[in-house]
Design a protein around this motif. Structure first.
Motif, short mmCIF file in Angstrom:
data_model
loop_
_atom_site.label_atom_id
_atom_site.label_comp_id
_atom_site.label_asym_id
_atom_site.label_seq_id
_atom_site.Cartn_x
_atom_site.Cartn_y
_atom_site.Cartn_z
N ILE A 85 50.79 48.13 0.27
CA ILE A 85 49.93 48.33 1.43
C ILE A 85 49.38 46.99 1.88
N TRP A 86 49.32 46.80 3.20
CA TRP A 86 48.71 45.62 3.81
C TRP A 86 47.36 46.02 4.37
N ILE A 87 46.34 45.20 4.14
CA ILE A 87 44.98 45.49 4.57
C ILE A 87 44.49 44.32 5.42
N PRO A 88 44.13 44.58 6.67
CA PRO A 88 43.65 43.48 7.52
C PRO A 88 42.23 43.04 7.18
N LYS A 89 41.95 41.80 7.48
CA LYS A 89 40.63 41.20 7.29
C LYS A 89 39.54 42.09 7.90
N ASP A 90 38.40 42.15 7.24
CA ASP A 90 37.20 42.88 7.66
C ASP A 90 37.30 44.39 7.51
N THR A 91 38.25 44.88 6.71
CA THR A 91 38.36 46.31 6.44
C THR A 91 37.35 46.69 5.37
N GLU A 92 36.52 47.71 5.65
CA GLU A 92 35.60 48.26 4.65
C GLU A 92 36.37 49.32 3.87
N LEU A 93 36.34 49.23 2.55
CA LEU A 93 37.19 50.09 1.74
C LEU A 93 36.59 50.33 0.37
N ALA A 94 37.28 51.12 -0.43
CA ALA A 94 36.99 51.26 -1.85
C ALA A 94 38.31 51.29 -2.59
N TYR A 95 38.40 50.48 -3.65
CA TYR A 95 39.57 50.48 -4.53
C TYR A 95 39.35 51.55 -5.59
N GLU A 96 40.37 52.36 -5.86
CA GLU A 96 40.28 53.42 -6.86
C GLU A 96 41.63 53.57 -7.53
N GLY A 97 41.66 54.30 -8.65
CA GLY A 97 42.94 54.54 -9.27
C GLY A 97 42.83 55.39 -10.51
N ALA A 98 43.98 55.82 -10.96
CA ALA A 98 44.12 56.58 -12.20
C ALA A 98 45.16 55.86 -13.05
N ASP A 99 44.69 55.20 -14.10
CA ASP A 99 45.58 54.42 -14.96
C ASP A 99 46.48 53.50 -14.15
N SER A 100 45.89 52.85 -13.13
CA SER A 100 46.72 52.02 -12.25
C SER A 100 46.61 50.54 -12.58
N LEU A 101 47.71 49.85 -12.36
CA LEU A 101 47.80 48.41 -12.42
C LEU A 101 48.38 47.98 -11.09
N VAL A 102 47.71 47.05 -10.40
CA VAL A 102 48.18 46.60 -9.10
C VAL A 102 48.24 45.08 -9.07
N PHE A 103 49.12 44.58 -8.20
CA PHE A 103 49.18 43.15 -7.90
C PHE A 103 48.57 42.97 -6.52
N ILE A 104 47.68 41.98 -6.40
CA ILE A 104 46.97 41.73 -5.14
C ILE A 104 47.24 40.29 -4.70
N ALA A 105 47.60 40.12 -3.44
CA ALA A 105 47.73 38.79 -2.85
C ALA A 105 46.80 38.71 -1.65
N ILE A 106 46.09 37.58 -1.52
CA ILE A 106 45.18 37.40 -0.39
C ILE A 106 45.46 36.07 0.30
N ALA A 107 45.11 36.02 1.59
CA ALA A 107 45.17 34.78 2.36
C ALA A 107 44.14 34.86 3.47
N PRO A 108 43.34 33.84 3.65
CA PRO A 108 43.39 32.57 2.94
C PRO A 108 42.65 32.64 1.62
N VAL A 109 43.07 31.83 0.68
CA VAL A 109 42.46 31.82 -0.65
C VAL A 109 41.04 31.26 -0.60
N ASP A 110 40.76 30.38 0.34
CA ASP A 110 39.44 29.74 0.43
C ASP A 110 38.50 30.48 1.39
#
Length: 122
Positions: A85-110
């Motif tokens: 899933i791609w999430i645009p900047k300034d999105t209000e959200l909640a991360y949730e899961g059931a026994d989940s492992l995810v990889f997250i990439a962000i830009a910009p890092v700074d």
């Protein structure tokens, strides 16, 4: 700035607690501003804990294990292993899961530095 490829092993990566409340959530910061000028990368685990956040960067999440859920208002995006899933900047959200492992990439890092600089210019 780090300029050699880096390998991160899932079974030896250290995770730290993330968020508050019931259930469990933890995150492993892999790539940050010391390693890259442009992107950040993380592994995160979610099991029963909802972690609210407003992203201040563009973000891509890939589900590796379990079921990951991204709650945006009344909409819940459920991801299974292999889903992205791609999430645009300034999105209000909640991360949730059931026994989940995810990889997250962000830009910009700074994003934190940029946010402070923008606040200082106002």
């Amino acid at each position: 700035m780090h300029r050699e490829p880096m390998v991160f092993r899932k079974d030896t990566t250290e995770f730290a607690a993330y968020g508050e409340g019931s259930g469990e959530a933890s995150i492993a910061r892999l790539v940050g501003p010391r390693e890259s000028e442009t992107m950040g990368a993380y592994l995160a685990r979610f099991n029963g804990r909802s972690v609210p956040w407003t992203v201040r960067y563009d973000e891509v999440i890939t589900c590796i294990e379990g079921e990951f859920r991204l709650r945006v208002g009344p909409t819940v995006h459920a991801l299974r292993p292999g889903d992205v899933i791609w999430i645009p900047k300034d999105t209000e959200l909640a991360y949730e899961g059931a026994d989940s492992l995810v990889f997250i990439a962000i830009a910009p890092v700074d994003w934190r530095t940029r946010r402070h600089q923008e606040a200082g210019q106002m």
